[in-house]
Design a protein around this motif. Structure first.
Motif, PDB file in Angstrom:
ATOM      1  N   ASN A  92      -2.630  -3.161  -4.922  1.00 18.72           N
ATOM      2  CA  ASN A  92      -1.907  -2.980  -6.180  1.00 18.72           C
ATOM      3  C   ASN A  92      -2.214  -1.623  -6.798  1.00 18.72           C
ATOM      4  O   ASN A  92      -1.318  -0.933  -7.284  1.00 18.72           O
ATOM      5  CB  ASN A  92      -2.262  -4.113  -7.146  1.00 18.72           C
ATOM      6  CG  ASN A  92      -1.364  -4.137  -8.343  1.00 18.72           C
ATOM      7  OD1 ASN A  92      -1.393  -3.227  -9.165  1.00 18.72           O
ATOM      8  ND2 ASN A  92      -0.556  -5.169  -8.440  1.00 18.72           N
ATOM      9  N   GLU A 124       6.047   8.305  -4.782  1.00 21.32           N
ATOM     10  CA  GLU A 124       6.561   6.950  -4.987  1.00 21.32           C
ATOM     11  C   GLU A 124       5.775   6.192  -6.051  1.00 21.32           C
ATOM     12  O   GLU A 124       6.131   5.080  -6.403  1.00 21.32           O
ATOM     13  CB  GLU A 124       6.515   6.166  -3.673  1.00 21.32           C
ATOM     14  CG  GLU A 124       7.419   6.724  -2.601  1.00 21.32           C
ATOM     15  CD  GLU A 124       7.270   5.981  -1.285  1.00 21.32           C
ATOM     16  OE1 GLU A 124       6.702   4.863  -1.276  1.00 21.32           O
ATOM     17  OE2 GLU A 124       7.715   6.520  -0.265  1.00 21.32           O
ATOM     18  N   ARG A 125       4.723   6.790  -6.560  1.00 19.59           N
ATOM     19  CA  ARG A 125       3.869   6.118  -7.530  1.00 19.59           C
ATOM     20  C   ARG A 125       4.366   6.338  -8.956  1.00 19.59           C
ATOM     21  O   ARG A 125       4.976   7.349  -9.259  1.00 19.59           O
ATOM     22  CB  ARG A 125       2.441   6.633  -7.418  1.00 19.59           C
ATOM     23  CG  ARG A 125       1.802   6.321  -6.100  1.00 19.59           C
ATOM     24  CD  ARG A 125       0.425   6.907  -6.024  1.00 19.59           C
ATOM     25  NE  ARG A 125      -0.203   6.511  -4.773  1.00 19.59           N
ATOM     26  CZ  ARG A 125      -1.217   7.137  -4.235  1.00 19.59           C
ATOM     27  NH1 ARG A 125      -1.746   8.186  -4.827  1.00 19.59           N
ATOM     28  NH2 ARG A 125      -1.724   6.718  -3.100  1.00 19.59           N
ATOM     29  N   SER A 154      -2.787   1.111  -5.440  1.00 21.00           N
ATOM     30  CA  SER A 154      -2.107   2.207  -4.734  1.00 21.00           C
ATOM     31  C   SER A 154      -0.749   2.554  -5.333  1.00 21.00           C
ATOM     32  O   SER A 154      -0.209   3.618  -5.062  1.00 21.00           O
ATOM     33  CB  SER A 154      -1.945   1.871  -3.252  1.00 21.00           C
ATOM     34  OG  SER A 154      -0.887   0.951  -3.033  1.00 21.00           O
ATOM     35  N   LYS A 155      -0.193   1.684  -6.164  1.00 18.55           N
ATOM     36  CA  LYS A 155       1.135   1.900  -6.756  1.00 18.55           C
ATOM     37  C   LYS A 155       1.116   2.878  -7.930  1.00 18.55           C
ATOM     38  O   LYS A 155       2.159   3.349  -8.361  1.00 18.55           O
ATOM     39  CB  LYS A 155       1.708   0.572  -7.252  1.00 18.55           C
ATOM     40  CG  LYS A 155       1.903  -0.459  -6.188  1.00 18.55           C
ATOM     41  CD  LYS A 155       2.334  -1.780  -6.806  1.00 18.55           C
ATOM     42  CE  LYS A 155       2.388  -2.870  -5.764  1.00 18.55           C
ATOM     43  NZ  LYS A 155       2.692  -4.165  -6.389  1.00 18.55           N
ATOM     44  N   TYR A 156      -0.079   3.168  -8.463  1.00 21.45           N
ATOM     45  CA  TYR A 156      -0.169   3.935  -9.706  1.00 21.45           C
ATOM     46  C   TYR A 156      -0.394   5.416  -9.455  1.00 21.45           C
ATOM     47  O   TYR A 156      -1.058   5.811  -8.514  1.00 21.45           O
ATOM     48  CB  TYR A 156      -1.252   3.327 -10.612  1.00 21.45           C
ATOM     49  CG  TYR A 156      -0.834   1.938 -11.013  1.00 21.45           C
ATOM     50  CD1 TYR A 156       0.014   1.740 -12.088  1.00 21.45           C
ATOM     51  CD2 TYR A 156      -1.197   0.844 -10.245  1.00 21.45           C
ATOM     52  CE1 TYR A 156       0.468   0.482 -12.412  1.00 21.45           C
ATOM     53  CE2 TYR A 156      -0.745  -0.425 -10.554  1.00 21.45           C
ATOM     54  CZ  TYR A 156       0.090  -0.597 -11.639  1.00 21.45           C
ATOM     55  OH  TYR A 156       0.551  -1.860 -11.940  1.00 21.45           O
ATOM     56  N   HIS A 212       0.853  -1.184   0.000  1.00 21.82           N
ATOM     57  CA  HIS A 212       0.000   0.000   0.000  1.00 21.82           C
ATOM     58  C   HIS A 212       0.893   1.240   0.000  1.00 21.82           C
ATOM     59  O   HIS A 212       1.712   1.409   0.883  1.00 21.82           O
ATOM     60  CB  HIS A 212      -0.907  -0.034   1.227  1.00 21.82           C
ATOM     61  CG  HIS A 212      -1.836   1.114   1.313  1.00 21.82           C
ATOM     62  ND1 HIS A 212      -3.030   1.138   0.621  1.00 21.82           N
ATOM     63  CD2 HIS A 212      -1.766   2.267   1.996  1.00 21.82           C
ATOM     64  CE1 HIS A 212      -3.633   2.273   0.903  1.00 21.82           C
ATOM     65  NE2 HIS A 212      -2.899   2.975   1.728  1.00 21.82           N
ATOM     66  N   ILE A 213       0.766   2.084  -1.015  1.00 27.54           N
ATOM     67  CA  ILE A 213       1.609   3.277  -1.152  1.00 27.54           C
ATOM     68  C   ILE A 213       0.764   4.519  -0.916  1.00 27.54           C
ATOM     69  O   ILE A 213      -0.204   4.771  -1.630  1.00 27.54           O
ATOM     70  CB  ILE A 213       2.265   3.336  -2.545  1.00 27.54           C
ATOM     71  CG1 ILE A 213       3.175   2.127  -2.749  1.00 27.54           C
ATOM     72  CG2 ILE A 213       3.054   4.632  -2.708  1.00 27.54           C
ATOM     73  CD1 ILE A 213       3.764   2.038  -4.137  1.00 27.54           C
TER      74      ILE A 213
END
Length: 174
Positions: A68, A7-8, A70-72, A1-2
């Motif tokens: 997943n 960081e995305r 949350s990475k974008y 979870h970002i």
């Protein structure tokens, strides 16, 4: 979870290339970010869709999907059918700006500055370029999504709605 938007990376589109999901429109707009384009696997892929310049995620559980996503950095969901609003809702939960068509309540409530008329790909592409080139516009879109998620769909609103629903159900029995 970002949680940190710095960081995305990458663009998540909300569906595949069949007309129902609006994947082609989403892909045309997502290309403006000049980043990898990713899509969740859906049950209605068109022939040869796997040959396009899109990475299709495997089927996954809802928790895996949310983590997943949350990475974008960006979301694009130009779905003309307005049948479901969870993609834009999930993006807002993470504070991911999502460009989408007007008519879907989750899109217009959660991402108002990124909502365009159906088939207005010119405006949608301009918004994509602005999101990627104007950091204050991007940060504002992230914050608007997070704030509006809490206002319209957060725990407080959920409990208020559920309490009202339970009262209506219990009153029907009298």
């Amino acid at each position: 979870h970002i949680d940190n938007s710095d960081e995305r990376s990458g663009v998540m589109i909300g569906g595949n290339m069949c007309r129902w999901y609006g994947g082609f429109d989403s892909m045309i707009v997502a290309q403006q970010f000049d980043m990898p384009i990713v899509a969740p696997s859906m049950g209605r892929k068109i022939d040869r869709e796997d040959e396009m310049d899109i990475t299709h995620l495997p089927y996954m559980t809802w928790v895996e999907w949310i983590n997943n996503l949350s990475k974008y950095k960006y979301g694009v969901h130009l779905m003309p059918t307005w049948a479901a609003g969870t993609f834009t809702l999930n993006c807002a939960y993470h504070g991911i700006p999502c460009i989408g068509y007007d008519g879907l309540d989750t899109q217009s409530k959660l991402h108002p500055q990124l909502t365009v008329e159906v088939r207005d790909l010119v405006k949608a592409r301009k918004l994509a370029k602005k999101l990627s080139s104007d950091s204050s516009f991007y940060e504002n879109a992230c914050e608007t999504a997070r704030t509006n998620f809490d206002v319209f769909f957060g725990e407080k609103e959920f409990l208020k709605t559920m309490n009202k629903t339970f009262k209506e159900i219990l009153n029907e029995g009298n």
